[in-house]
Scaffold this motif. Structure first.
Motif, short mmCIF file in Angstrom:
data_model
loop_
_atom_site.label_atom_id
_atom_site.label_comp_id
_atom_site.label_asym_id
_atom_site.label_seq_id
_atom_site.Cartn_x
_atom_site.Cartn_y
_atom_site.Cartn_z
N THR A 108 0.84 -1.20 0.00
CA THR A 108 0.00 0.00 0.00
C THR A 108 0.87 1.25 0.00
N GLU B 198 4.01 1.46 -1.02
CA GLU B 198 4.68 1.52 -2.33
C GLU B 198 3.75 2.07 -3.41
N LYS B 199 2.51 1.61 -3.39
CA LYS B 199 1.53 2.04 -4.39
C LYS B 199 1.32 3.56 -4.33
N THR B 200 1.24 4.09 -3.12
CA THR B 200 1.06 5.53 -2.92
C THR B 200 2.25 6.30 -3.49
N ARG C 285 4.50 5.21 -5.74
CA ARG C 285 4.57 5.02 -7.21
C ARG C 285 3.61 5.94 -7.94
N ALA C 286 2.44 6.13 -7.38
CA ALA C 286 1.42 6.96 -8.04
C ALA C 286 1.90 8.39 -8.21
N ASN D 13 4.95 1.77 -12.75
CA ASN D 13 4.54 0.55 -12.05
C ASN D 13 5.64 -0.50 -12.03
#
Length: 167
Positions: free
Chosen positions: A43, A45-47, A49-50, A55
């Protein structure tokens, strides 16, 4: 009970360029706890990366900002973190077995530290690709923090991390 230990290194294992080398990582007690921290870390990492990364890019400590490292590190709050600072070349498996099963003597403090898991039967060591194993990337963040603090002689400022130094 199963223990899951994920570790990564920071520094170059080469006395000509680095006086220290760090293994840092995370210990999880049981599959449920391990899976919970995988979700937390993914979670975070996703934040990140965005905001500015593709990706497919791996968020390694050497490539991201200090602010981003801090966000990833905070996602590991409550996890058991450890670091082993190595001041000379030694074999990883034997070093871990010493720390976990036999205990270590810290010459700087002239103190013996008992083993963490005295009744441990053995160690199964696997080398993993951090692109594929989330908690190896998390261990990279922990190792990087310990390495930075060790280089800057600020280990006493680290809290919540079990640190050991090997000769």
């Amino acid at each position: 009970m199963d223990l899951f230990i994920f570790s990564d290194e920071s520094g170059v294992f080469d006395k000509a360029h680095n006086e220290i080398f760090v293994y840092g990582g995370l210990i999880f007690i049981g599959k449920q706890q391990k899976d919970e921290y995988i979700r937390r870390y993914l979670t975070a990492e996703k934040t990140i990366r965005a905001e500015k990364y593709s990706n497919g890019s791996e968020l390694k400590a050497c490539r991201i900002t200090n602010k981003e490292k801090g966000k990833l590190y905070r996602s590991l709050g409550g996890a058991i973190k450890f670091g082993v600072i190595v001041n000379q070349k030694m074999l990883l498996r034997e070093g871990l077995e010493q720390e976990f099963k036999l205990g270590t003597y810290n010459m700087q403090y002239e103190k013996f530290f008992p083993p963490l898991f005295e009744t441990m039967k053995g160690i199964r060591l696997e080398f993993c690709d951090s692109k594929k194993v989330t908690l190896i990337r998390a261990a990279d963040i922990v190792a990087n923090r310990i390495y930075f603090m060790a280089l800057n002689r600020k280990l006493e400022n680290l809290s919540g991390i079990y640190i050991s130094s090997l000769p």
